[in-house]
Design an enzyme around this catalytic site. Sequence first.
Site, PDB file in Angstrom:
ATOM      1  N   LYS A 115       0.820  -1.206   0.000  1.00 51.67           N
ATOM      2  CA  LYS A 115       0.000   0.000   0.000  1.00 51.67           C
ATOM      3  C   LYS A 115       0.857   1.260   0.000  1.00 51.67           C
ATOM      4  O   LYS A 115       0.437   2.286  -0.536  1.00 51.67           O
ATOM      5  CB  LYS A 115      -0.987  -0.006   1.175  1.00 51.67           C
ATOM      6  CG  LYS A 115      -2.056  -1.081   0.994  1.00 51.67           C
ATOM      7  CD  LYS A 115      -3.414  -0.718   1.550  1.00 51.67           C
ATOM      8  CE  LYS A 115      -4.446  -1.759   1.076  1.00 51.67           C
ATOM      9  NZ  LYS A 115      -5.724  -1.674   1.744  1.00 51.67           N
ATOM     10  N   LYS A 197      -3.584 -10.813  -7.094  1.00 50.35           N
ATOM     11  CA  LYS A 197      -4.858 -10.905  -6.378  1.00 50.35           C
ATOM     12  C   LYS A 197      -5.922 -10.021  -7.028  1.00 50.35           C
ATOM     13  O   LYS A 197      -5.612  -8.917  -7.467  1.00 50.35           O
ATOM     14  CB  LYS A 197      -4.620 -10.442  -4.934  1.00 50.35           C
ATOM     15  CG  LYS A 197      -5.800 -10.623  -4.017  1.00 50.35           C
ATOM     16  CD  LYS A 197      -5.543 -10.022  -2.635  1.00 50.35           C
ATOM     17  CE  LYS A 197      -6.162  -8.636  -2.521  1.00 50.35           C
ATOM     18  NZ  LYS A 197      -6.356  -8.174  -1.137  1.00 50.35           N
ATOM     19  N   LYS A 200     -10.143  -4.883  -5.059  1.00 49.44           N
ATOM     20  CA  LYS A 200     -11.270  -4.000  -5.362  1.00 49.44           C
ATOM     21  C   LYS A 200     -10.814  -2.647  -5.861  1.00 49.44           C
ATOM     22  O   LYS A 200     -11.583  -1.920  -6.465  1.00 49.44           O
ATOM     23  CB  LYS A 200     -12.234  -3.901  -4.177  1.00 49.44           C
ATOM     24  CG  LYS A 200     -11.724  -3.387  -2.868  1.00 49.44           C
ATOM     25  CD  LYS A 200     -12.930  -3.081  -1.972  1.00 49.44           C
ATOM     26  CE  LYS A 200     -12.902  -3.765  -0.633  1.00 49.44           C
ATOM     27  NZ  LYS A 200     -11.910  -3.269   0.297  1.00 49.44           N
TER      28      LYS A 200
END
Length: 331
Positions: A115, A197, A200
């Site tokens: 992140k 992965k 979203k």
Amino acid sequence: MIGDQKTILSGVQPSGNLTIGNYLGAIKNFSAFPAEYKPFYCVVDLHAITVRQVPAELRRRTYETLALYIASGLDPEKNVLFVQSHVPAHAELGWILDCYTMFGELSRMTQFKDKSAKHADNINAGLFTYPVLMAADILLYQADLVPIGADQKQHLELTRNIADRFNQVYGETFTVPEPYIAATGMKIMSLQEPTLKMSKSDPNPNAVVRILDPRDEILRKFKRAVTDSGAEVRFSPDKPGVSNLMTIYSCFSGKTFAEIEAEFAGKGYGDFKTAVGEVTADALAPVQAEFARLMNDKAYLENVMKSGAEQAGYYARKTLSKVRRKIGFVN
Ligand code: ATP
Ligand code: LTN
């Protein structure tokens, strides 16, 4: 463990439109536990602001995530469904546990590294201590079991270390939780880059199937999904695209990989991708209908939030007051 009752806790961030990865890796499994467990499921809005959020969207998604919990089969009468920030004990215990977590431990968290790379302009302290807040979520309810996707395993390992450390200093205080990672569905991959992965927040809309996508869009995205060389529907590490589609098909249809391989023997990828799209759209249709109904009844959702926060708050305060006493805070 609360008294002699085993507990479950998990959380989902209201930070985007949920994907079939969130559904298969997390939410769908939430309703599958035996009744002897007391289940707590929260919408973790405090976690969501580690990344910049548009206020109106955060608010809407908090309702939506709660509605998706219910639409996916979590009965508010049988599960404590609540919003994290409605129970102030999460932030309080989070701070306390910060003081029992090492800088080095947090520096090793792969989600933090990922992140930070993705949000290089906003590497805030909350992003860094995120896993400690997650530990607080779990330990407040003395959770025995934490259903998560495989990507959260490292955070759970950290939670266990924090709980152990605290227990060793102050005596038995926290239940040390176990992860529950479903065998299939643990990691749904991107439809466009099947080694990554399904996330979203992926900017490529074709990579991600969302729980609320309309049927024609679901079919279209699966038709465009990246497959591998060859033409055989077979589960194998050298076929990440096909294997991912088989995982999705298996999760939604209940068929085993062997059954799926037999079903599509001699057929091409095209037929297979159409079938995956159809089985997904069929499985999501009732969830979508129930979601739409719930979103039209904000008052009901607010009642669920209120009652959930009251119940969760009761248990959370119990643990927090135990922690405060052990640490030496004056009550
Ligand atoms: P982002 O992709 O934006 O980082 P996320 O979807 O991974 O967000 P959460 O909303 O916190 O993050 O995830 C909620 C739950 O869904 C977690 O238990 C997580 O492990 C699970 N999950 C998320 N993506 C997948 C996936 N692709 N496959 C299986 N489980 C997943
Ligand atoms: N970190 C998780 C979301 C999360 C969670 C939790 C999961 C926050 N608190 C407690 C399980 C238990 C994520 O990013 N998927």
